[in-house]
Enzyme design. Sequence first.
Site: not given
Length: 403
Positions: A99, A275
């Site tokens: 992440d 992301d």
Amino acid sequence: MLPLNSLKIVLSFLLVIGSPVFSIPLNTQKTVVSLSARFKAAGVTNIVAGDRARAQALHQAAKTGKHYANASITNVAPIGYTIQVGIGNPMKHYGLLVDTASGNTWIGADQDYTITSTSTGTGNTVSVSYGSSNFSGKEYLDTITLSSLSISNQSIGVAKAYQGFRGVDGVFGIGPVSLTKGTVSNTDTVPTIMDNLFNQEFTRSEILGVYFVPVSEKVATGTLTFGGWNSSLMTSDITYTPITTASPACNYWGIDQSITYGDATILSSAAGIVDTATVLILIATDAFNTYKTATGATLDETTGLLKITSDQYSSLKPLTFTIGGTAFTLTPNAQIWPRSMNSVIGDTSGNSDNIYLIVADIGSETFGFVSGYTFLERFYSIFDTTNKRVGFATTAYTKSTSN
Ligand SMILES: *[C@@H]1O[C@H](CO)[C@@H](O)[C@H](O)[C@H]1NC(C)=O
Ligand SMILES: *[C@@H]1O[C@H](CO)[C@@H](O)[C@H](O)[C@H]1NC(C)=O
Ligand SMILES: *[C@@H]1O[C@H](CO)[C@@H](O)[C@H](O)[C@H]1NC(C)=O
Ligand SMILES: *[C@@H]1O[C@H](CO)[C@@H](O)[C@H](O)[C@H]1NC(C)=O
């Protein structure tokens, strides 16, 4: 005083050193750890709702400093890339979701944390919300092993309660350290794994190279390279773009880009984020509507994704993201969800003529776009904390037909 000519020589020398093509020092064994990242699908999930809730939560958190969760989004499990890390001594392995939009690393979802000789409780509590998922628990310091490197004194969360995580043991947070602000009690920010790799002198620069191999048969892999990148995996020079100045995207790996479909601009220069833990490419509603009309797609109720016919697929045009003056183009095949994995997004018909697009509406009050891993599977990406910039290059998979 230095004559002008020698100044020129010094400058070009520096430029050569700084140029990615010649940056051999970064790619020596000593500074680079490559780790394989594996794709993980945790059963049927509403990707669009999950990605959108995440985008809104990230936007709200950076704008207001308050964590935000959309309680009406349930049953969303992460599908994405996980990395195996060793924690403790004796070491136990955990598979963590990669992440880049959060800074906390934590464990304790699928697999419980095992206290070992290197575990130190800090007495502090930790809590992070990701939109459709969250966790809370206690903060520990422990040794984390990445390939052959052992980072000592790494701050990690140990979940006591969590929601929306299935099929993973936790999260590997490699976003900016500022994202850890306010997540751990009695603490301003907690150093991320990237910070500690640098502070403990394992890497010479705080740089992460991300290489995701497109998901086809549910076994895609990739590599994360810490402290540099692997130019053998690239088929072009690297284009860098600075972190955007626009708030709140500037709090993440935020960049400016414009998007065209065929010859038509569908998004003029806008700020958004890159992301690794978002699946789709989410774009502003106006841009999405233009894309929908231009492709002739219809919104599919089951999956929440745009669906096209085989004929519409044959006439799809290139979707181009202009970043730092360079065009990064998704071919028609790169714009669709891998058909062999339709069941993951909720289409269990087994009909491979059902074709879904990976571009979705981002919804209101959020970023101009979020480029998730379906974009990153087509381009090598470089997250450069040291120079506050993001880099992209093409790979052997940029134009491959894998979907
Ligand atoms: C929460 O998610 C639901 C379902 O996707 C959506 O309709 C609603 O607008 C969201 N609420 C907020 C405040 O974003
Ligand atoms: C996680 O989200 C659920 C549902 O929105 C909420 O009930 C719960 O309190 C949250 N937990 C944490 C630790 O934030
Ligand atoms: C270990 O990490 C904590 C928090 O990240 C920090 O306060 C402490 O100074 C560190 N200790 C050492 C020996 O590096
Ligand atoms: C870089 O990638 C090439 C091609 O896959 C591979 O052979 C090599 O081992 C990689 N280098 C490092 C340092 O991981």
